[in-house]
Design a protein around this motif. Structure first.
Motif, mmCIF file in Angstrom:
data_model
loop_
_atom_site.group_PDB
_atom_site.id
_atom_site.type_symbol
_atom_site.label_atom_id
_atom_site.label_comp_id
_atom_site.label_asym_id
_atom_site.label_seq_id
_atom_site.Cartn_x
_atom_site.Cartn_y
_atom_site.Cartn_z
ATOM 1 N N HIS A 1 29.763 35.256 59.067
ATOM 2 C CA HIS A 1 29.964 33.941 59.680
ATOM 3 C C HIS A 1 30.214 34.029 61.184
ATOM 4 O O HIS A 1 29.956 33.073 61.910
ATOM 5 C CB HIS A 1 31.111 33.190 58.985
ATOM 6 C CG HIS A 1 32.290 34.036 58.626
ATOM 7 N ND1 HIS A 1 32.356 34.744 57.454
ATOM 8 C CD2 HIS A 1 33.439 34.286 59.283
ATOM 9 C CE1 HIS A 1 33.507 35.397 57.399
ATOM 10 N NE2 HIS A 1 34.186 35.136 58.498
ATOM 11 N N PHE B 1 27.644 31.358 63.048
ATOM 12 C CA PHE B 1 28.219 30.133 63.607
ATOM 13 C C PHE B 1 28.953 30.436 64.915
ATOM 14 O O PHE B 1 29.385 31.566 65.153
ATOM 15 C CB PHE B 1 29.185 29.493 62.609
ATOM 16 C CG PHE B 1 28.564 29.182 61.275
ATOM 17 C CD1 PHE B 1 27.706 28.107 61.125
ATOM 18 C CD2 PHE B 1 28.834 29.967 60.160
ATOM 19 C CE1 PHE B 1 27.119 27.811 59.900
ATOM 20 C CE2 PHE B 1 28.257 29.696 58.927
ATOM 21 C CZ PHE B 1 27.398 28.616 58.803
ATOM 22 N N ASP C 1 30.172 24.719 66.194
ATOM 23 C CA ASP C 1 29.937 24.213 64.837
ATOM 24 C C ASP C 1 31.185 23.590 64.221
ATOM 25 O O ASP C 1 31.083 22.850 63.235
ATOM 26 C CB ASP C 1 29.426 25.340 63.947
ATOM 27 C CG ASP C 1 28.047 25.819 64.359
ATOM 28 O OD1 ASP C 1 27.112 25.004 64.330
ATOM 29 O OD2 ASP C 1 27.913 27.004 64.721
ATOM 30 N N LYS D 1 31.472 20.841 61.162
ATOM 31 C CA LYS D 1 31.870 21.361 59.853
ATOM 32 C C LYS D 1 33.378 21.392 59.650
ATOM 33 O O LYS D 1 33.845 21.404 58.508
ATOM 34 C CB LYS D 1 31.274 22.757 59.649
ATOM 35 C CG LYS D 1 29.744 22.742 59.591
ATOM 36 C CD LYS D 1 29.181 24.132 59.352
ATOM 37 C CE LYS D 1 27.656 24.142 59.333
ATOM 38 N NZ LYS D 1 27.101 23.514 58.126
ATOM 39 N N TYR E 1 35.493 23.004 56.664
ATOM 40 C CA TYR E 1 34.580 23.805 55.860
ATOM 41 C C TYR E 1 34.069 25.028 56.616
ATOM 42 O O TYR E 1 33.275 25.802 56.085
ATOM 43 C CB TYR E 1 33.415 22.922 55.380
ATOM 44 C CG TYR E 1 33.938 21.660 54.736
ATOM 45 C CD1 TYR E 1 34.517 21.694 53.476
ATOM 46 C CD2 TYR E 1 33.931 20.448 55.428
ATOM 47 C CE1 TYR E 1 35.053 20.552 52.906
ATOM 48 C CE2 TYR E 1 34.468 19.297 54.864
ATOM 49 C CZ TYR E 1 35.031 19.357 53.601
ATOM 50 O OH TYR E 1 35.570 18.224 53.041
ATOM 51 N N LEU E 2 34.568 25.199 57.821
ATOM 52 C CA LEU E 2 34.269 26.380 58.618
ATOM 53 C C LEU E 2 35.563 26.936 59.212
ATOM 54 O O LEU E 2 35.551 27.680 60.191
ATOM 55 C CB LEU E 2 33.277 26.028 59.732
ATOM 56 C CG LEU E 2 32.440 27.166 60.330
ATOM 57 C CD1 LEU E 2 31.697 27.942 59.256
ATOM 58 C CD2 LEU E 2 31.466 26.629 61.363
ATOM 59 N N LYS F 1 40.174 21.732 51.036
ATOM 60 C CA LYS F 1 39.507 21.672 52.335
ATOM 61 C C LYS F 1 39.429 20.234 52.871
ATOM 62 O O LYS F 1 39.516 20.020 54.089
ATOM 63 C CB LYS F 1 38.102 22.276 52.221
ATOM 64 C CG LYS F 1 38.100 23.799 52.198
ATOM 65 C CD LYS F 1 38.569 24.374 53.532
ATOM 66 C CE LYS F 1 38.294 25.851 53.656
ATOM 67 N NZ LYS F 1 38.648 26.399 54.967
ATOM 68 N N ILE G 1 36.494 30.756 53.790
ATOM 69 C CA ILE G 1 35.241 30.180 53.329
ATOM 70 C C ILE G 1 34.576 31.139 52.345
ATOM 71 O O ILE G 1 34.809 32.351 52.396
ATOM 72 C CB ILE G 1 34.266 29.897 54.493
ATOM 73 C CG1 ILE G 1 33.907 31.190 55.243
ATOM 74 C CG2 ILE G 1 34.858 28.862 55.461
ATOM 75 C CD1 ILE G 1 32.816 31.040 56.283
ATOM 76 N N TRP H 1 30.797 24.546 47.231
ATOM 77 C CA TRP H 1 30.496 24.150 48.602
ATOM 78 C C TRP H 1 30.381 25.429 49.446
ATOM 79 O O TRP H 1 30.932 26.473 49.098
ATOM 80 C CB TRP H 1 31.574 23.224 49.186
ATOM 81 C CG TRP H 1 32.927 23.858 49.348
ATOM 82 C CD1 TRP H 1 33.956 23.844 48.446
ATOM 83 C CD2 TRP H 1 33.378 24.632 50.471
ATOM 84 N NE1 TRP H 1 35.021 24.565 48.934
ATOM 85 C CE2 TRP H 1 34.706 25.053 50.172
ATOM 86 C CE3 TRP H 1 32.810 24.997 51.686
ATOM 87 C CZ2 TRP H 1 35.453 25.828 51.051
ATOM 88 C CZ3 TRP H 1 33.557 25.772 52.565
ATOM 89 C CH2 TRP H 1 34.870 26.181 52.238
ATOM 90 N N SER H 2 29.654 25.320 50.539
ATOM 91 C CA SER H 2 29.480 26.454 51.444
ATOM 92 C C SER H 2 29.017 25.935 52.793
ATOM 93 O O SER H 2 28.207 25.005 52.858
ATOM 94 C CB SER H 2 28.418 27.416 50.891
ATOM 95 O OG SER H 2 27.992 28.333 51.891
ATOM 96 N N PRO H 3 29.493 26.528 53.886
ATOM 97 C CA PRO H 3 28.989 26.122 55.211
ATOM 98 C C PRO H 3 27.522 26.490 55.403
ATOM 99 O O PRO H 3 26.893 26.035 56.356
ATOM 100 C CB PRO H 3 29.894 26.890 56.181
ATOM 101 C CG PRO H 3 30.394 28.052 55.406
ATOM 102 C CD PRO H 3 30.530 27.568 53.995
ATOM 103 N N TYR H 4 26.978 27.305 54.500
ATOM 104 C CA TYR H 4 25.579 27.718 54.609
ATOM 105 C C TYR H 4 24.615 26.749 53.920
ATOM 106 O O TYR H 4 23.398 26.903 54.053
ATOM 107 C CB TYR H 4 25.389 29.116 54.019
ATOM 108 C CG TYR H 4 26.050 30.200 54.844
ATOM 109 C CD1 TYR H 4 25.384 30.789 55.912
ATOM 110 C CD2 TYR H 4 27.343 30.616 54.563
ATOM 111 C CE1 TYR H 4 25.991 31.778 56.670
ATOM 112 C CE2 TYR H 4 27.955 31.605 55.312
ATOM 113 C CZ TYR H 4 27.279 32.184 56.366
ATOM 114 O OH TYR H 4 27.890 33.155 57.121
#
Length: 453
Positions: free
Chosen positions: A267, A271, A275, A279, A282-283, A322, A336, A411-414
């Motif tokens: 990450h 990122f 970002d 986000k 979530y980041l 989150k 994350i 969920w995922s920041p990706y």
């Protein structure tokens, strides 16, 4: 030659030096043959890889399974399924569970929680705090622990960080035990000052959190950790290095003989601090990602060998936990998910010309196995090593979806981030455990690994 159990043909083999045309054969879970297809021995099963690349099985030594204690976030079963889907054949579990892995009782509880549930092979790191310094000799000598984890700053209340005196005494002990320290290096003092100032401003947005973790907090702590490692003679890893200056400090120390290695995380390369505006929670993780200039220099240093290995720092939280940070970033926990997407970030970099496959092999298996006492069984494509393979398709391009994720954390920041280059098959000791989006392995097949004494 007698019949093999499995042959992978039609692809390319990757090691730390080159990528070349060859087939590889397996017998009894071990690599038994490597050679040209026109002289292949007979095999019970042959898989045609159609030009894909076979890497040594990826080792991820930085996973927070949240099991036991926080299984609403993740558990060992789903976490090892997620690892398999990410091309990972071996995982090493960090000690931040409940109870934290700092006593024999806690270690036995974790071992029991893991038994019979793994889809890939696994090992366990233990932890050091001010309360268990007296236990470390026995805990290290009478377990198969792969490393000793410490924080130089606050992380979670269940796992207190170490003050300088405890850090120093613990590293003295680690040196005497010939153990390996793994250190989260951020200055508690600098973080406190930065957070006080940001909170006083009234800001609660995503970027405000990153302002509480300035580069200087990591750089100062890395310098101090290196000095203590040098003074004590201990071996240590600086975890998830987020700054180019930190990588340079570690390289300089290594060149003068300090036994120190640099881990970094996907990450931090995918990122930037920009970002956080989109986000937010979530980041949110620590240490944080920084500006684009720092990231660009990190890529350049990685290509020059300054990063010893990659750890995903997979640390899932529930969506509800989150979501608290949407209005106030400080209410969201740090961490994350990442084990399913880690390799793809760097395969994408191979496609962009930032790295080569041999460089990636060094950072995803070869060095990791040697640092944590798992070689030669793990970390190499060599006769006699475990038949752990990560098959990758450099041409596969996609953005992962929530439905695809094998982790308990959906969920995922990706999600929505398009990457080119993905693992498409994961083989552990000669058995296919993941293929083209589906888990094929059996729960409990994963083996508990213990470092060599």
């Amino acid at each position: 030659m007698e019949q093999l159990d499995l042959i992978l043909k039609g692809g390319k083999i990757a090691n730390t030096e080159e990528v070349f045309d060859a087939a590889v054969g397996v017998r009894d879970g071990k690599i038994a043959w490597i050679g040209a297809e026109d002289v292949m021995p007979p095999a019970a099963e042959v898989i045609d890889l159609a030009g894909k690349i076979v890497m040594p099985g990826v080792i991820d030594p930085h996973i927070h399974f949240q099991d036991p204690g926080f299984t609403q976030r993740e558990d060992f079963e789903h976490g090892t399924m997620a690892a398999a889907a990410g091309g990972v054949t071996t995982v090493l579990s960090h000690p931040l569970d409940l109870p934290p892995t700092t006593t024999f009782e806690a270690l036995r509880e974790k071992e029991a929680a893991y038994e019979g549930k793994a889809y890939v092979d696994y090992g366990i790191h233990i932890g050091a705090t001010a309360d268990n310094t007296g236990l470390l000799d026995d805990l290290w000598n009478h377990s198969g622990a792969t490393a000793v984890k410490m924080f130089m700053c606050f992380s979670v209340k269940e796992f207190p960080f170490v003050s300088d005196d405890v850090l120093y005494r613990t590293l003295e002990k680690i040196a005497a035990l010939h153990a390996v320290a793994i250190i989260h290096a951020e200055s508690e003092g600098i973080l406190k000052v930065a957070e006080e100032r940001v909170r006083a401003s009234g800001r609660k947005d995503g970027p405000a959190y990153n302002m509480t973790h300035p580069k200087q907090a990591e750089i100062e702590a890395i310098a101090r950790a290196i000095y203590y490692l040098e003074m004590t003679g201990a071996e240590g890893v600086i975890l998830h290095v987020s700054t180019a200056e930190g990588l340079k400090l570690i390289r300089s120390a290594k060149e003068r003989g300090v036994k120190v290695w640099a881990e970094s995380a996907p990450h931090l390369f995918q990122f930037t601090e920009e970002d956080m505006a989109e986000k937010g929670p979530y980041l949110k993780f620590s240490p944080v990602m920084h500006d684009r200039e720092n990231q660009q220099e990190m890529w350049e240093l990685m290509a020059r060998g300054y990063v010893d290995y990659i750890g995903s720092d997979h640390s899932p939280y529930t969506l509800e936990e989150k979501q608290r940070g949407e209005a106030d970033i400080f209410l969201a926990p740090n961490g994350i998910p990442g084990v399913e997407t880690s390799l793809a970030v760097f395969l994408n970099a191979v496609n962009e010309g930032k790295l080569t496959i041999p460089q990636l092999v060094k950072m995803t298996s070869y060095r990791t196995a040697r640092i944590y006492g798992l070689a030669p069984e793990k970390g190499s494509l060599a006769i006699g090593s475990d038949a752990d393979f990560t098959v990758v398709d450099l041409h596969k391009e996609k953005a992962i979806t929530s439905e695809e994720l094998k982790s308990k954390c959906k969920w995922s920041p990706y999600i929505g981030v398009k990457l080119k280059g993905w693992p498409v098959m994961t083989i552990v000791r000669g058995k296919v455990v993941y293929r083209e989006g589906k888990i094929e392995g059996e729960k409990g097949f994963g083996r508990y690994l213990k470092r060599k004494k």
